[in-house]
Design an enzyme around this catalytic site. Structure first.
Site, PDB file in Angstrom:
ATOM      1  N   ASP A 152      46.947  31.999  46.177  1.00 43.28           N
ATOM      2  CA  ASP A 152      47.143  33.434  46.403  1.00 43.28           C
ATOM      3  C   ASP A 152      47.021  33.770  47.887  1.00 43.28           C
ATOM      4  O   ASP A 152      46.530  32.967  48.695  1.00 43.28           O
ATOM      5  CB  ASP A 152      46.078  34.199  45.601  1.00 43.28           C
ATOM      6  CG  ASP A 152      46.534  35.589  45.179  1.00 43.28           C
ATOM      7  OD1 ASP A 152      47.506  36.101  45.768  1.00 43.28           O
ATOM      8  OD2 ASP A 152      45.909  36.150  44.270  1.00 43.28           O
ATOM      9  N   ASP A 204      51.998  41.733  40.249  1.00 42.38           N
ATOM     10  CA  ASP A 204      50.746  42.100  39.583  1.00 42.38           C
ATOM     11  C   ASP A 204      51.003  43.131  38.497  1.00 42.38           C
ATOM     12  O   ASP A 204      50.105  43.443  37.716  1.00 42.38           O
ATOM     13  CB  ASP A 204      49.743  42.651  40.604  1.00 42.38           C
ATOM     14  CG  ASP A 204      48.938  41.538  41.252  1.00 42.38           C
ATOM     15  OD1 ASP A 204      48.953  40.414  40.725  1.00 42.38           O
ATOM     16  OD2 ASP A 204      48.304  41.795  42.295  1.00 42.38           O
TER      17      ASP A 204
HETATM   18  C1  GLA Z   1      46.067  38.979  43.351  1.00 39.56           C
HETATM   19  C2  GLA Z   1      46.863  38.257  42.289  1.00 39.56           C
HETATM   20  C3  GLA Z   1      46.234  38.500  40.939  1.00 39.56           C
HETATM   21  C4  GLA Z   1      44.807  38.036  40.950  1.00 39.56           C
HETATM   22  C5  GLA Z   1      44.046  38.727  42.062  1.00 39.56           C
HETATM   23  C6  GLA Z   1      42.652  38.158  42.219  1.00 39.56           C
HETATM   24  O1  GLA Z   1      46.204  40.351  43.238  1.00 39.56           O
HETATM   25  O2  GLA Z   1      48.198  38.650  42.311  1.00 39.56           O
HETATM   26  O3  GLA Z   1      46.968  37.842  39.924  1.00 39.56           O
HETATM   27  O4  GLA Z   1      44.792  36.641  41.130  1.00 39.56           O
HETATM   28  O5  GLA Z   1      44.709  38.595  43.305  1.00 39.56           O
HETATM   29  O6  GLA Z   1      41.957  38.768  43.229  1.00 39.56           O
END
Ligand code: GLA
Length: 719
Positions: free
Chosen positions: A468, A538
């Protein structure tokens, strides 16, 4: 295939569905043609791009280049359009006169430190300016199986003094006509990649990212289409960058009725000085052409990506079906909270449990712990082993979340090395999501990250990693480099990032890596070179996902999109959609679940096994089929994807009616792309219809108008 006709000094590139022709005239490399296959031996110099009435055209001697279609437009020889190159010498001189010097054909071409398309044949044309002491190699990689040309440039200082690149784009494409419309993908976090279509004016229209990331607000992509181009008909030219940092694409309607498309590394806050003998590679810009509208353009990009960008070891391999704990628990978990999720996955067809953010450092919320990649022993006192063992006992693999580029000020790493975080001297470091970005232009910072992540991977049985990156870089400064290097900080960040991927992702070939960046904020071909799939957004609401996956599919294949089923009301927008719809939409990519399996209503839990069987049955379509977008959710009523096997033996058709309507109009999208002469059985209705009938009339359906976001999936098999 690459051909050079010595007599006419003409290069012809040919592949499936296109011809690309260039010619050398008075030492200048001119563009002749890019489009559907033509008889390239015809005298294309008749179409040089010079206006017939041009005064200069009739004057002998070196001509101003403003009227010519150029392959490598530079500044200083009378071309006043957007140049691909702008260079400054030690005395401030900016003229560059690039003259043809020769060519060669390369196999296994690889750019310095940059992801590079593979599996093609590369033409390298060398241009040089002996006054300035500059050599430019233009690379054109073509492939047997898709109408794509991957272009890039290598600039070498062959002189005795320093030169500074003020702009070094990857390529330029001059089209001989105008009246085009530009399609781009704009968006935001949780609302990524919405198509926008704008007439190209006389003048310059540009899109870019200054975020040291390919970004959510704009994707490094643009398409030029005619006014009449639609989903399945008409000319479409696309360009996408194989690049994950700040970028720019510009389109110019010129005075002589031509159109230029150019771009690459953003020249915002960019300068690269080359000492004598030094060279600089630009990232690839991939051009595709289709005369089958936007659908054809997408299929060309999809074939290109699956054949020449995504790691062949993974591209067609069945994907993990994961259950991820993020929306189930967020940061609030311990063994007792996670075990039921793992236990409930057993026997459902879910094969991987992914532990998301919060397992390391002192990470109980987003304010602390990033950078400290050792287990949070307050939450998980016996480490990861009990979780991994539990997964293995239930027949699951284990996956783990990392955000290697980041650091919280409240972390041991930051306390030990505050200067490793990017900031600008004299100012408070710019926080975003309460975190800072590590300066990965510094080798010692990269060494630390590589050691920390690889240690966790080697000490634990980890099969899957979600990488990420949850913020953009807002300060272009490295405390370790000199002023000179700081001037191309955004690009050096990209080189640092690719070095990390080489040493972590490629160095662990048995681990499946998924890319992510606050959802889908870094979704580009540079990332896909390393990560076979990327968390698309997300936003897990099926309604929003119809739009996000539709826009993303403009250039990225379904196999690149990670799509999960989550609970309702949805955590991002509060919407409630039927479980079957959430599954149908999540099956149009690498599928999985983002929820607490142990707390699902019984009927949904019971449906998961069947849903996963359904997904596995059609997975080959997702991994390698041809996509036809048959209903556009941005037009308001419905979302429809038809995925047809390459050999046309079967297809899956997914239709989502966005809103229930009283006395609704008919909704029967036509289904192109099937074998017109073959009969297909529709599994769900038992009907038998031929491919040509389905293409002309669509599939009669009993599709419900009752309720919002209802979905139907039809399977068609050739008899
Ligand atoms: C990002 C990712 C999510 C999750 C969060 C965790 O927003 O896209 O899927 O992993 O971070 O903090």
């Amino acid at each position: 295939m690459i051909r050079f006709d010595e007599k006419n000094a003409t290069f012809t590139l040919e592949g499936k569905g296109f011809s690309y022709v260039m010619g050398v005239v008075d030492g200048v490399l001119e563009h002749r043609y890019f489009g559907a296959p033509i008889h390239a031996d015809d005298d294309l110099s008749l179409f040089r791009g010079e206006a017939a009435t041009s005064f200069e055209a009739r004057v002998p001697g070196k001509k101003s280049q403003n009227q010519i279609l150029l392959e490598a437009p530079a500044y200083g020889r009378g071309d006043y359009r957007e140049p691909m190159f702008l260079l400054r010498g030690e005395e401030g001189e900016t003229t560059l006169d690039l003259t043809y010097a020769g060519y060669r054909i390369i196999r296994d071409h690889k750019l310095d430190g940059l992801p590079t398309s593979f599996g093609g044949e590369t033409l390298c044309v060398t241009l040089s300016d002996s006054v300035r002491g500059v050599s430019v190699e233009l690379f054109y990689t073509v492939f047997d199986d898709c109408p794509a040309v991957a272009r890039s440039a290598r600039i070498t200082n062959t002189g005795a003094g320093k030169i500074t690149l003020l702009r070094a784009y990857s390529a330029a494409l001059d089209l001989p006509d105008n009246g085009y419309e530009l399609i781009t993908l704009h968006g935001a976090w949780a609302r990524e990649r919405e198509p926008e279509r704008t007439p190209v004016p006389h003048g310059v229209l540009s899109v870019d990212s200054k975020r040291v990331s390919s970004s959510a607000p704009l994707n490094p992509f643009a398409a030029l289409v005619t006014r009449t181009t639609c989903e399945e008909a008409g000319d479409a030219y696309g360009v996408a960058l194989v690049y994950s940092s700040s970028w720019k694409i510009a389109c110019e309607g010129a005075q002589n009725g031509t159109t230029r498309l150019t771009g690459g590394i953003n020249d915002f806050a960019f300068r690269k000085t080359l000492a004598p003998g030094e060279r600089f590679d630009t990232p690839e810009a991939v051009f595709v052409y289709s005369d089958e509208g936007l659908g054809g353009l997408s299929r060309a990009f999809h074939d290109y990506a699956r054949g020449h960008i995504v790691n062949p070891a993974f591209v067609r391999r069945p994907r993990p079906i994961v259950v991820n704990n993020w929306e189930a628990t967020y940061f609030d978990f311990d063994y007792e909270r996670l075990y039921p999720i793992i236990d409930a996955a057993e026997g459902t067809g879910i094969d991987t449990f992914v532990l998301d953010d919060g397992w390391f450092g002192r990470r109980d919320n987003d304010s602390a712990g990033l950078g400290d990649w050792s287990v949070n022993l307050q939450k998980l006192p016996e480490g990861l082993a009990p979780l991994i063992d539990r997964c293995h006992a239930r027949g699951l693999k284990f996956g783990l979340w990392f955000e290697p580029e980041m650091v919280n000020p409240d972390s041991d790493l930051y306390r030990a090395h505050p200067d490793w975080a990017i900031s600008c001297p004299g100012y408070e470091p710019l926080l975003s999501r309460r975190q800072l970005v590590l300066d990965i232009t510094r080798p010692e910072v990269r060494d630390h990250i590589v050691a920390a992540v690889n240690r966790v991977l080697s000490e634990n049985a980890i099969d899957y990693v979600k990488w990420d990156s949850n913020r953009n870089v807002g300060e272009l400064f490295s405390s370790a480099s000199d002023a000179c290097d700081r001037e191309c900080f955004a690009h050096r960040y990209a080189l640092g990032l690719y070095d990390l991927f080489d040493r972590i992702v490629l160095a662990n070939p048995n681990v499946f890596f998924e890319g992510c960046s606050g959802g889908g904020s870094r979704f580009d071909f540079g990332m896909l070179y390393y990560f076979p799939q990327i968390w698309t957004s997300d936003d897990t609401d099926a309604g929003m996902r119809c739009r996000i996956q539709y826009g993303t599919s403009l250039l990225y294949p379904l196999s690149a999109m990670s799509c999960h089923v989550s609970v309702c009301p949805n955590h991002q927008n509060g919407r409630t959609t039927p479980f079957a719809t959430r599954c149908a939409v999540a099956h149009l990519g690498a599928t999985g679940y983002e929820l607490d399996l142990s707390r699902l209503p019984e009927e949904e839990r019971a449906a998961i096994k069947e849903q996963n069987e359904l997904f596995r049955r059609d997975e080959d379509l997702i991994l390698s089929g041809d996509l036809y977008r048959v209903a556009d959710p941005f037009a308001g009523k419905a979302f429809g994807f038809l995925v047809v096997a390459k050999d046309k033996s079967k297809a899956a058709f997914t239709l989502v009616r966005l809103f229930g309507e009283t006395n609704a109009e008919r909704l029967i999208p036509r289904l192109p792309g099937l074998d017109p002469d073959a009969a297909y059985r529709v599994e769900e209705t038992g009907e038998i219809l031929h491919g040509d009938t389905l293409a002309r009339t669509g599939l009669p359906n009993e599709f419900t108008k009752w309720g919002d976001f209802t979905a139907a999936v039809y399977h068609l098999t050739r008899l």
